[in-house]
Design a protein around this motif. Structure first.
Motif, short mmCIF file in Angstrom:
data_model
loop_
_atom_site.label_atom_id
_atom_site.label_comp_id
_atom_site.label_asym_id
_atom_site.label_seq_id
_atom_site.Cartn_x
_atom_site.Cartn_y
_atom_site.Cartn_z
N ALA A 176 7.38 2.21 -8.16
CA ALA A 176 6.10 2.35 -8.86
C ALA A 176 5.13 3.22 -8.07
N ASP A 216 3.60 6.87 -9.14
CA ASP A 216 2.14 7.08 -9.18
C ASP A 216 1.74 8.30 -8.36
N GLU A 273 -4.14 1.05 -12.48
CA GLU A 273 -2.97 1.90 -12.65
C GLU A 273 -1.70 1.05 -12.69
N PRO A 274 -0.60 1.62 -13.21
CA PRO A 274 0.64 0.84 -13.35
C PRO A 274 1.15 0.22 -12.05
#
Length: 278
Positions: free
Chosen positions: A64, A68, A80-81
């Motif tokens: 992840a 990003d 954010e993810p």
């Protein structure tokens, strides 16, 4: 003669009983040993499973954070993810699993004092005063850093005589990172922003910009805080808590990321530590 025969029969019966008792004891020992081996094998299997779950959680964070860095390298915000991979406790086969991820640059970097600039020292002093930590403690921290250079954790400070209670008061707001790591204006706790910026109106403006998607590095630099703030982060902390059977593993991984000279993202585990379990 009959007495002698009966005595012999009694001795034979006694010998048989002794042999049976010894055999039973031997079988019992074998069963207990086998049971211990089975339990040991189960525990080793559960420990391996727990470690696999922990590493899988760590890997999900690495993936992840790498994604990003590719898609949004300019700033990092808590919406954010990458921040969404955190997992509250969920059931897994024969146990449970949870994961927490945090931006380590959401806190003040104590190692910034190692470069001798008065601005980080002043910021730490502000944090100390508002958390009930004495000026003498700040001075001792600064002297220790000047003597030893950047630290990985607060262990050397404790050895140098810094009051452990003072370090505990500071711990929610400080971290030990490479000296050039700035506070991320987009993830820092509002309480820390108030301590460092010392201007409620500016803090409100920062929080409003965060709700709008985050401040840029240029906006962070324009805050006039002596370059203490940035808009993105390179250092993260991932904590996994796994239970499989009777085995529990709590692990903290410190993850660093950067763009290489070739423009490719590099995301690595810089440190890994087992935490005590209750």
């Amino acid at each position: 003669m009959r007495v002698v025969a009966r005595a012999r029969q009694g001795m034979v019966l006694l010998n048989v009983l002794i042999v049976v008792a010894i055999s039973a004891a031997a079988v019992t020992v074998m069963i207990v040993a086998q049971d211990m081996e089975v339990r040991r094998a189960i525990r080793l299997h559960d420990a391996a499973q727990a470690q696999s779950y922990a590493r899988a959680g760590e890997l999900s964070a690495l993936v992840a954070l790498r994604r990003d860095l590719i898609t949004a390298p300019a700033l990092d915000v808590a919406t954010e993810p990458w921040s969404g991979i955190g997992q509250d406790a969920v059931a897994i086969p024969n146990g449970g699993f949870s994961l927490k991820i945090a931006d380590e640059q959401a806190r003040f970097n104590v190692n910034a004092l190692a470069e001798g600039s008065p601005i980080p020292a002043g910021a730490l002093l502000e944090i100390a005063q508002l958390t009930g930590v004495s000026r003498d403690t700040v001075s001792l921290i600064e002297l220790t850093l000047m003597a030893l250079g950047p630290l990985r954790d607060d262990g050397p400070l404790r050895t140098a005589g810094v009051d452990p209670a003072d370090l505990d008061r500071l711990s929610p707001y400080v971290v030990f990172l490479p000296p050039d790591a700035k506070i991320n204006i987009n993830t820092a706790d509002p309480a820390l922003l108030e301590m460092v910026l010392r201007d409620p109106a500016t803090v409100r403006r920062v929080l409003e910009r965060r709700r709008q998607g985050g401040m840029s590095s240029e906006e962070a630099a324009a805050l006039g805080a002596g370059g203490l703030f940035g808009a993105s982060s390179s250092h993260f902390r991932v904590e996994t808590d796994v239970r499989v059977g009777d085995v529990r593993r709590r692990t903290v991984s410190r993850i660093s990321r950067t763009l290489g000279d070739d423009g490719q993202p590099r995301v690595t585990v810089s440190a890994r530590q087992r935490l005590p379990t209750p």
